[in-house]
Motif scaffolding. Structure first.
Motif, PDB file in Angstrom:
ATOM      1  N   TYR A 134       0.839  -1.214   0.000  1.00 49.86           N
ATOM      2  CA  TYR A 134       0.000   0.000   0.000  1.00 49.86           C
ATOM      3  C   TYR A 134       0.872   1.261   0.000  1.00 49.86           C
ATOM      4  O   TYR A 134       0.587   2.224  -0.700  1.00 49.86           O
ATOM      5  CB  TYR A 134      -0.941   0.010   1.210  1.00 49.86           C
ATOM      6  N   GLN A 135       1.958   1.210   0.787  1.00 49.58           N
ATOM      7  CA  GLN A 135       2.868   2.381   0.803  1.00 49.58           C
ATOM      8  C   GLN A 135       3.475   2.586  -0.586  1.00 49.58           C
ATOM      9  O   GLN A 135       3.518   3.712  -1.091  1.00 49.58           O
ATOM     10  CB  GLN A 135       4.032   2.124   1.760  1.00 49.58           C
TER      11      GLN A 135
ATOM     12  N   ALA B 251       0.884   3.960  -3.028  1.00 53.30           N
ATOM     13  CA  ALA B 251       0.573   5.376  -2.789  1.00 53.30           C
ATOM     14  C   ALA B 251       1.729   6.248  -3.301  1.00 53.30           C
ATOM     15  O   ALA B 251       1.510   7.253  -3.976  1.00 53.30           O
ATOM     16  CB  ALA B 251       0.328   5.613  -1.304  1.00 53.30           C
TER      17      ALA B 251
ATOM     18  N   ASN C  79       1.626   9.068  -6.389  1.00 53.03           N
ATOM     19  CA  ASN C  79       1.894  10.486  -6.139  1.00 53.03           C
ATOM     20  C   ASN C  79       2.791  11.083  -7.193  1.00 53.03           C
ATOM     21  O   ASN C  79       2.783  12.281  -7.436  1.00 53.03           O
ATOM     22  CB  ASN C  79       2.595  10.649  -4.777  1.00 53.03           C
TER      23      ASN C  79
ATOM     24  N   ALA D 218      -5.548   0.290  -1.777  1.00 49.06           N
ATOM     25  CA  ALA D 218      -4.468   1.228  -1.451  1.00 49.06           C
ATOM     26  C   ALA D 218      -4.843   2.647  -1.852  1.00 49.06           C
ATOM     27  O   ALA D 218      -4.525   3.606  -1.155  1.00 49.06           O
ATOM     28  CB  ALA D 218      -3.189   0.812  -2.164  1.00 49.06           C
ATOM     29  N   LEU D 219      -5.525   2.776  -2.974  1.00 45.37           N
ATOM     30  CA  LEU D 219      -5.845   4.115  -3.494  1.00 45.37           C
ATOM     31  C   LEU D 219      -7.244   4.562  -3.085  1.00 45.37           C
ATOM     32  O   LEU D 219      -7.697   5.634  -3.476  1.00 45.37           O
ATOM     33  CB  LEU D 219      -5.709   4.118  -5.019  1.00 45.37           C
TER      34      LEU D 219
END
Ligand code: ADP
Ligand code: ASP
Ligand code: MG
Length: 462
Positions: A170-171, A174, A178, A216-217
């Motif tokens: 998930y990190q 993300a 970005n 995640a998003l």
């Protein structure tokens, strides 16, 4: 934002891929922000497995299969990409297939195929398809960029069905989103270990990749595009009258898929369920149709007693019986522990209240191994005649009826058994989960299609 996922059935040839490109372009216009996950072209993962096995057997014909696979991808590039950009894309595809040829030659020479190597080989399917589709989109000036998920989806070393480190994934997702404005065209199914070795997430696992990105998003919806009108009331290959189910809960979808409805990979429901993100199953060949939405709401049933029927065509049943089971605490723990040690998955368990026997349905390929593991674990009890030898029955099928509504409605089981009885179908074992979301019966494989159709007719009057 939305995540779209297209399975192999949606991209098996250039014509279908054109339909997919249209859907992607339209979705971008309608939703603004999207990302798209792809499986390998239809049948490619099976082909890769087959050619790896041939190579490991020192059978030279693996090369013919490899050449056919390469040609299939070249043909698609030639059909989809304009002459101006084609050369460069063909070169990149050739680099990938050369790398694949090298690995296969290694397998051929050492006559050995490890799960790790097989994962690496399978990864070429998604890497080729997602790359070619990215280039096909760029060719028509659509702002797309290729994302190889091995950089992002980190897993353990359970090759063949690796477990994802969700926090890290998930990190990574993300962070990646970005830093990018273009529409990400994402490889489904693959990840990598901490040591950057390629892994796969289990057959059908592209659905799961898409669910991880959706969660995640925190997108508004996950769309899974396939070749049928959503989740159907039964497998359309076996029940001609199967119809599209408009809505179902995550739990219902999980039960249907766990018991064989291939249209969605069971773990897919978990990441999105946590974030309450709906999944919509849609048909690439019929894009106007709304499909099936899977979400959290418990819905009215339109008078239907069940949601759907699914089946696992091939299972074996292990029967452990003897006086040594009765009232012995910890027996089940030892039994299941013995199987868990070798990661043998139990599909269904039944125990009669007499506690004299326990039956377990497992994959046929694991039956012999499971029998000997159990007999090893209980060799003392068997020697003392407290337990019989483990009996194995093959060529069986599990049929499950699924639906939330079952919980509150008496008489569903009796209808099911009456229908099977009328059809003269012998029931070998029965199980009902305590959640009362499904009732499963084990029958002879030869009765599968007949049973599905009789049950479908009984509950849906079709
Ligand atoms: P994809 O390539 O899109 O991932 P799959 O082949 O994995 O597609 O899954 C779609 C197929 O699942 C359908 O073509 C259908 O034959 C099969 N299927 C089995 N049971 C069901 C069901 N209950 N509803 C819909 N499809 C089902
Ligand atoms: N291509 C992989 C498979 O065939 C993953 C998927 O299709 O979801 O299993
Ligand atoms: Mg699939």
């Amino acid at each position: 934002m939305k995540i779209l996922k297209f399975g192999g059935s949606s991209i098996k040839d250039a014509d279908r891929i054109r339909k997919v490109l249209d859907i992607v372009i339209r979705s971008k216009q309608e939703n603004g922000n999207i990302a798209v996950v792809f499986s390998a072209l239809g049948g490619v993962t099976d082909d890769l497995i087959e050619m790896s096995k041939r190579a490991a057997l020192y059978a030279e014909d693996y090369i013919d299969r490899l050449n056919a696979l390469e040609k299939r991808h070249f043909d698609i590039v030639n059909e989809l990409i304009s002459v101006k950009n084609r050369g460069q894309v063909l070169t990149e595809v050739k680099l990938l297939t050369n790398e694949l040829a090298d690995v296969l030659q290694g397998v051929y020479l050492v006559k050995e195929l490890t799960p790790k190597t097989l994962d690496f080989i399978m990864s070429f399917g998604e890497r080729l398809s997602a790359f070619i589709i990215t280039e096909a989109l760029r060719d028509i000036k659509f702002p797309a960029s290729y994302l190889d998920t091995r950089q992002i989806i980190k897993t353990d070393e359970n090759f063949g069905k690796a477990n994802v480190d969700k926090t890290l994934a998930y990190q990574n997702i993300a962070r990646h989103f970005n830093n990018s404005d273009e529409v990400q065209i994402i490889t489904g199914f693959i990840g990598s270990t901490q040591k950057n070795e390629t892994t796969t997430l289990g057959r059908g696992g592209s659905d799961y990749t898409a669910s991880l990105f959706a969660a995640a998003l925190k997108v508004s919806e996950l769309e899974i595009w396939t070749d049928v009108n959503g989740v159907l009331s039964a497998d359309p290959g076996k029940v001609k009258n199967a119809f599209s189910i408009p809505e179902m809960t995550y739990e219902e979808a999980m039960e249907m898929s766990h018991f064989g409805a291939k249209v969605i990979y069971p773990p897919t429901m978990l990441p999105v369920l946590k974030e309450r993100i709906p999944i919509r199953i849609r048909n690439t060949l019929n894009p106007e149709f709304t499909g099936t939405v899977i979400h959290n709401r418990h819905l009215s049933t339109n008078g239907m007693l069940i949601k759907g029927i699914s089946s696992i065509s091939k299972v074996s049943l292990l029967r452990v019986q003897g006086s040594g089971i009765i009232g012995v605490a910890g027996f089940a723990a030892r039994l299941f522990g013995a199987l868990a040690k070798e990661k043998i998955n139990i599909i269904l368990i039944t125990q009669a209240s007499s506690e004299h026997s326990i039956c377990m349905a497992i994959e046929p390929g694991a039956a012999i191994r499971a029998k000997s593991l159990i007999e090893e674990e209980f060799h003392l009890e068997i020697r003392a005649n407290l337990l019989d030898e483990v009996a194995v029955e093959n060529d069986l099928t599990i049929v499950a009826i699924v639906g939330e509504h079952m919980r509150k409605t008496p008489g569903i089981a009796s209808r099911l058994f009456q229908a099977l009885g009328n059809g003269k179908i012998n029931v070998v074992a029965i199980a009902q989960g305590s959640s009362e979301l499904n009732i499963s019966v084990v029958i002879n494989q030869t009765d599968e299609t007949k049973a599905l159709n009789i049950i479908h007719h009984t509950f849906f009057n079709l």
